[in-house]
Design an enzyme around this catalytic site. Structure first.
Site, PDB file in Angstrom:
ATOM      1  N   SER A 129     -13.024  -5.326   1.589  1.00  0.00           N
ATOM      2  CA  SER A 129     -14.038  -4.720   0.710  1.00  0.00           C
ATOM      3  C   SER A 129     -15.451  -5.172   1.092  1.00  0.00           C
ATOM      4  CB  SER A 129     -13.748  -5.046  -0.754  1.00  0.00           C
ATOM      5  OG  SER A 129     -12.520  -4.491  -1.167  1.00  0.00           O
ATOM      6  N   PRO A 130     -15.808  -5.091   2.384  1.00  0.00           N
ATOM      7  CA  PRO A 130     -17.117  -5.594   2.820  1.00  0.00           C
ATOM      8  C   PRO A 130     -18.292  -4.743   2.360  1.00  0.00           C
ATOM      9  CG  PRO A 130     -16.012  -4.494   4.629  1.00  0.00           C
ATOM     10  CD  PRO A 130     -15.015  -4.571   3.516  1.00  0.00           C
ATOM     11  N   TYR A 143       0.825  -1.202   0.000  1.00  0.00           N
ATOM     12  CA  TYR A 143       0.000   0.000   0.000  1.00  0.00           C
ATOM     13  C   TYR A 143       0.864   1.259   0.000  1.00  0.00           C
ATOM     14  CZ  TYR A 143      -3.526  -3.399   1.564  1.00  0.00           C
ATOM     15  OH  TYR A 143      -4.357  -4.479   1.693  1.00  0.00           O
ATOM     16  N   ARG A 149     -16.323  -2.039  -2.264  1.00  0.00           N
ATOM     17  CA  ARG A 149     -15.544  -0.926  -2.828  1.00  0.00           C
ATOM     18  C   ARG A 149     -16.409   0.312  -3.079  1.00  0.00           C
ATOM     19  NH1 ARG A 149     -10.605  -3.365  -4.118  1.00  0.00           N
ATOM     20  NH2 ARG A 149     -10.740  -5.627  -4.446  1.00  0.00           N
ATOM     21  N   GLY A 150     -17.359   0.518  -2.160  1.00  0.00           N
ATOM     22  CA  GLY A 150     -18.231   1.685  -2.240  1.00  0.00           C
ATOM     23  C   GLY A 150     -19.570   1.431  -2.876  1.00  0.00           C
ATOM     24  N   PHE A 151     -19.746   0.267  -3.516  1.00  0.00           N
ATOM     25  CA  PHE A 151     -21.027  -0.020  -4.163  1.00  0.00           C
ATOM     26  C   PHE A 151     -22.154  -0.141  -3.146  1.00  0.00           C
ATOM     27  CE2 PHE A 151     -24.072  -3.371  -5.446  1.00  0.00           C
ATOM     28  CZ  PHE A 151     -24.713  -2.686  -6.472  1.00  0.00           C
ATOM     29  N   HIS A 159       0.467 -11.858   1.243  1.00  0.00           N
ATOM     30  CA  HIS A 159      -0.528 -11.044   0.542  1.00  0.00           C
ATOM     31  C   HIS A 159      -1.072 -11.762  -0.691  1.00  0.00           C
ATOM     32  CE1 HIS A 159      -1.535  -6.508  -0.232  1.00  0.00           C
ATOM     33  NE2 HIS A 159      -2.573  -7.292  -0.397  1.00  0.00           N
TER      34      HIS A 159
END
Length: 328
Positions: free
Chosen positions: A200-201, A55, A204-206, A121
């Site tokens: 990403s629970p 990151y 990713r913003g959806f 990772h």
């Protein structure tokens, strides 16, 4: 607040994915804003902070180390190796010597003597998983890490790794619109006593109350390469949200809170780690702990949003070759 088990640790049910503060979704926030978010997360009871060497090509570990080192006894620190930035390029390298060198560099950036949970990772498929996990086991013996995790691997790979050294956590994308872990990994984790960490629970913003302007994503936003976020697919997927909104209205929450509550109720061994750059969204996410969904509401959500109703694959074909998860 109740707690959940991850290896030898007890942590709050919702952790913080720190990636957004340095990586992946366009221009990261300025240092004072990132610092304020990390400190507020501590104040709200977050006890699992998740970063990685990848990151920001080390910048995120540096940020977490600088801000949180004074509070090191208040949280479980997770980071990752095996996928890093080399000469400005993302490289997957699971060779034992590379993993050990990455860990040494991470300890300096994180300003700590030990990393509580250290993930591979990505599994470098040119290196037997037993060799990579064996190197991490040596880091445990050396006192540089306390527990081992894996990311984006299948149930079969998890079992192979677990035979070398106990795997404390397996991290993979999981949400209403990414249900792949239900094929085999969730059950394998439960059987082996491995925590399942859901990244990403909120998709990713959806799975939020925001309408994303997918046509104008930042040039460096990784969602540009994800099929579900092409304008046509995203528009089709938006049609799934009213069903989630119905449940949110019934329980007095937001779509994001319902998405997180659904995950928490899918199993006691599941720990979502939503990421955000917004203080308001951080607080919203933590209040998901206040919600309870009925059996009927859980079923309603699962029927509306699943592998058959979502349009588009999770990753593009190139990225798909890099992971080891089961796919529908």
């Amino acid at each position: 607040m109740s707690f959940r088990k991850i290896g030898p640790f007890q942590v709050a049910p919702i952790g913080l994915g720190c990636m957004n503060l340095s990586h992946a979704y366009g221009q990261p926030p300025a240092f004072p804003d990132a610092k304020a978010l990390l400190e507020r997360a501590l104040d709200l009871g977050v006890t699992l902070f998740d970063t990685a060497a990848l990151y920001g090509f080390g910048a995120n570990e540096t940020l977490v180390g600088e801000v949180l080192t004074a509070h090191r006894d208040r949280f479980v620190l997770a980071s990752k190796c095996g996928m890093t930035g080399v000469n400005g390029q993302r490289v997957i390298d699971g060779r034992p010597a590379t993993l050990k060198a990455t860990c040494d560099a991470a300890l300096k950036r994180l300003q700590t003597e030990v990393i509580d949970l250290y993930y591979l990772h990505r599994w470098d498929k040119t290196v037997p998983i037993e060799d990579s996990v064996g190197a991490l086991a040596e880091l445990v013996q050396a006192g540089k890490i306390r527990a081992i995790g894996l990311s984006e691997v299948s149930a079969a790979t998890l079992r192979r790794a677990h035979a070398v050294h106990p795997i404390a956590a397996l991290q993979t994308e999981y949400s209403l619109w990414t249900r792949n872990p239900e094929i085999a990994v969730l059950d394998a984790c439960r059987e082996l006593g491995t925590a399942f960490v859901a990244f990403s629970p909120v998709a990713r913003g959806f799975l939020t109350d925001r309408v994303l302007d997918v046509a104008n994503f930042d040039p460096k936003d990784i969602r540009r390469a994800m099929p579900r976020f092409t304008p046509s697919h995203y528009a089709a997927n938006r049609q799934l949200l009213p069903a989630v909104r119905t449940v949110a209205d019934e329980v007095g929450g937001t779509i994001a809170q319902v998405a997180l509550a659904w995950l928490l109720q899918r199993g006691e061994h599941i720990l979502p780690i939503p990421g955000t750059t917004s203080l308001a969204h951080l607080e919203e996410n933590m209040h998901a702990l206040d919600l309870h969904l009925s059996v009927a509401q859980m079923q309603h959500l699962e029927t509306a949003v699943n592998a058959h109703t979502v349009v588009g694959t999770r990753y593009n074909s190139a990225t798909q070759t890099e992971i080891d998860t089961e796919e529908f």
